[in-house]
Design a protein around this motif. Structure first.
Motif, mmCIF file in Angstrom:
data_model
loop_
_atom_site.group_PDB
_atom_site.id
_atom_site.type_symbol
_atom_site.label_atom_id
_atom_site.label_comp_id
_atom_site.label_asym_id
_atom_site.label_seq_id
_atom_site.Cartn_x
_atom_site.Cartn_y
_atom_site.Cartn_z
ATOM 1 N N GLY A 97 7.021 6.336 9.234
ATOM 2 C CA GLY A 97 6.026 6.507 8.182
ATOM 3 C C GLY A 97 4.640 6.143 8.680
ATOM 4 N N PRO A 98 3.795 5.667 7.780
ATOM 5 C CA PRO A 98 2.439 5.263 8.170
ATOM 6 C C PRO A 98 2.499 4.202 9.278
ATOM 7 N N PRO A 99 1.690 4.378 10.321
ATOM 8 C CA PRO A 99 1.785 3.491 11.492
ATOM 9 C C PRO A 99 1.656 2.003 11.189
ATOM 10 N N ASP A 100 0.687 1.610 10.372
ATOM 11 C CA ASP A 100 0.492 0.177 10.106
ATOM 12 C C ASP A 100 1.691 -0.434 9.394
ATOM 13 N N ILE A 101 2.168 0.256 8.381
ATOM 14 C CA ILE A 101 3.310 -0.247 7.611
ATOM 15 C C ILE A 101 4.568 -0.256 8.468
ATOM 16 N N SER A 102 4.783 0.828 9.194
ATOM 17 C CA SER A 102 5.967 0.929 10.051
ATOM 18 C C SER A 102 5.985 -0.164 11.107
#
Length: 75
Positions: free
Chosen positions: A25-30
């Motif tokens: 998913g979104p890089p920061d969250i992942s």
């Protein structure tokens, strides 16, 4: 192998696997989910990069399987 190298290796394995499968998913969250899972395993004494990566992948998949609730506003 230092802890830093272990974490980097485990992160790379998990990230690559999720990216190749199209689940990332979104890089920061992942990245945060993966690192949190790796950190939790390190606290239990686990130091094998592949095991750390596999547990992080499982944690990522389990977190993304949980139904998300939507806020409904009336009026």
């Amino acid at each position: 192998m230092s802890i830093r190298c272990t974490v980097e290796s485990a992160f790379f394995i998990a990230w690559s696997s999720l990216e190749k499968s199209g689940e990332l998913g979104p890089p920061d969250i992942s990245a945060n989910i993966i690192l949190d899972a790796i950190e939790a395993q390190l606290r239990t004494g686990e130091r094998r990069p592949l095991m750390l990566a596999n547990k992080a992948i499982d944690a990522y998949r389990n977190l993304n399987r949980q139904p998300r609730t939507r806020e409904v506003r009336l009026g």
